[in-house]
Design a protein around this motif. Sequence first.
Motif, PDB file in Angstrom:
ATOM      1  N   ARG A  65      44.498  92.809  55.604  1.00  0.00           N
ATOM      2  CA  ARG A  65      42.847  92.580  55.765  1.00  0.00           C
ATOM      3  C   ARG A  65      42.483  91.797  54.484  1.00  0.00           C
ATOM      4  NH1 ARG A  65      42.450  98.020  54.859  1.00  0.00           N
ATOM      5  NH2 ARG A  65      41.584  99.079  52.583  1.00  0.00           N
ATOM      6  N   ASP A  66      43.091  91.693  53.542  1.00  0.00           N
ATOM      7  CA  ASP A  66      42.832  90.585  52.115  1.00  0.00           C
ATOM      8  C   ASP A  66      43.382  89.442  52.036  1.00  0.00           C
ATOM      9  OD1 ASP A  66      42.231  92.692  50.594  1.00  0.00           O
ATOM     10  OD2 ASP A  66      43.613  92.989  49.124  1.00  0.00           O
ATOM     11  N   THR A  67      43.869  89.235  53.780  1.00  0.00           N
ATOM     12  CA  THR A  67      44.029  87.605  53.837  1.00  0.00           C
ATOM     13  C   THR A  67      43.186  87.715  54.670  1.00  0.00           C
ATOM     14  OG1 THR A  67      45.671  88.320  55.546  1.00  0.00           O
ATOM     15  CG2 THR A  67      46.715  88.078  53.987  1.00  0.00           C
ATOM     16  N   TYR A  68      42.632  87.823  55.469  1.00  0.00           N
ATOM     17  CA  TYR A  68      41.952  87.577  56.559  1.00  0.00           C
ATOM     18  C   TYR A  68      40.668  86.296  56.245  1.00  0.00           C
ATOM     19  CZ  TYR A  68      42.822  92.198  58.938  1.00  0.00           C
ATOM     20  OH  TYR A  68      43.597  93.235  58.995  1.00  0.00           O
ATOM     21  N   GLY A  69      40.764  84.945  57.200  1.00  0.00           N
ATOM     22  CA  GLY A  69      39.278  84.285  56.838  1.00  0.00           C
ATOM     23  C   GLY A  69      40.556  83.036  56.556  1.00  0.00           C
ATOM     24  N   SER A  70      41.753  83.703  55.716  1.00  0.00           N
ATOM     25  CA  SER A  70      42.556  82.253  55.229  1.00  0.00           C
ATOM     26  C   SER A  70      42.828  81.014  55.690  1.00  0.00           C
ATOM     27  CB  SER A  70      43.722  82.783  54.394  1.00  0.00           C
ATOM     28  OG  SER A  70      43.457  84.546  53.370  1.00  0.00           O
ATOM     29  N   SER A  71      43.155  80.022  55.405  1.00  0.00           N
ATOM     30  CA  SER A  71      43.480  79.021  56.121  1.00  0.00           C
ATOM     31  C   SER A  71      44.411  78.153  55.695  1.00  0.00           C
ATOM     32  CB  SER A  71      42.597  78.689  57.382  1.00  0.00           C
ATOM     33  OG  SER A  71      41.273  78.065  56.547  1.00  0.00           O
TER      34      SER A  71
END
Length: 410
Positions: A65-71
């Motif tokens: 969940r610490d990577t959610y939204g990464s792009s």
Amino acid sequence: MQFFKVKSVEETFALIDEKIGKITDTEIRHLDEALHYILAEDITAGENVPGFDRSTVDGYAVIARDTYGSSESMPGFLNVAGEVHMGEEAIKPVGRGEAIYVPTGGMLPPGSDSVLMIEHCEEIGGLLNTYKQIAPGENVIRKGEDIKAGEVLLSEGTRLRPQELGALAALGVSKVKVYRKLKAAYLSSGDEIVPFETKTLETGQIRDINYLTVMGLVNEWDIELIYGGITRDDYQEFAQKARELYEQADCLILSGGSSVGAKDYTTEVIQSLGDPGVFVHGISIKPGKPTILAVADGKPVIGLPGHPASAMIIFKLFGERVFRRLKGERIEHKPERIFARIVKNIASSPGRSDYIRVRLEEKDGEWWAEPIIGKSGLITTLVKSDGIVEIVSGKEGISQGEYVPVILTR
């Protein structure tokens, strides 16, 4: 006894399965010497494989969940809190907002639930830029996900292919109980037959081609062959030599003399070897109709036609079945290589060839290929598969019901 009441191919296979049983002698073999042998007992897993949660890629262990939204356009940021080396226990846990580097096959640190591939992130001065969001469990094999302690991994009657050996090695199994190697004996008969090495033939003579084709197939099946040479069309000589070979082997193969004629001694000789005797005398097949199959005091006897093409076709078709039964191998009625219909849609990326492991199942007279979904690090996906489907480069996948070529791995 009335002979030449021909049997169909299907009846012949059924009779072979009914009349011929497996040998009972077993031996213990080291794993590196057990290829193609048949297991004589079930193998139960004594431990989990893998024995710990591990990474399937080079990357960073994270909390998904610490990577959610990464792009690529909006990267996330995590603090690099350390590194796991191959072969060492991961002790330092991953906390919120942290990442620890893990190589392929390395132990997953406590607290983490996924691994972000190095292709999707960049470390700069202790700060990890994350360019992709991942899901929990991504790029991770969990403890026992491949093989669970207590499960029957391989059952008695399994032929040990390279993938089975790999699965056993993963469990730390170094020796297996298998049925011993078979021994077959071969004898040619006929006044016209001469050794295949003969340089110049007299009128009416024929070189012993059948010995070489039979030997080649027997060697492919990993069976020892005793060559009995060539006998004349003389009953006493033929019977004596056949008896000598019969007593040395698990199966006797006779070539020639199985057609109806004045010099046909094969049936009498086979009947003299033991009971119950001949159970097939003639098969509704071309070439190869004059074929004899028998059991003499528990040992199979195969009487092949004299013509080389007929002999090889018959021996490949029915001889292999006889030996598989003798070896104790589980008989699964599956073809050697086929086109099958795929059970579900499978996506593929253009520009690469994908190879999908599949299990074969017959439904309504057709073969269907069911994909075995699993991570590349799972050896049991190979053990459970019958073959591999290729999705060629440039193709964007295959659709449910589509016919696909299956490369068999049995």
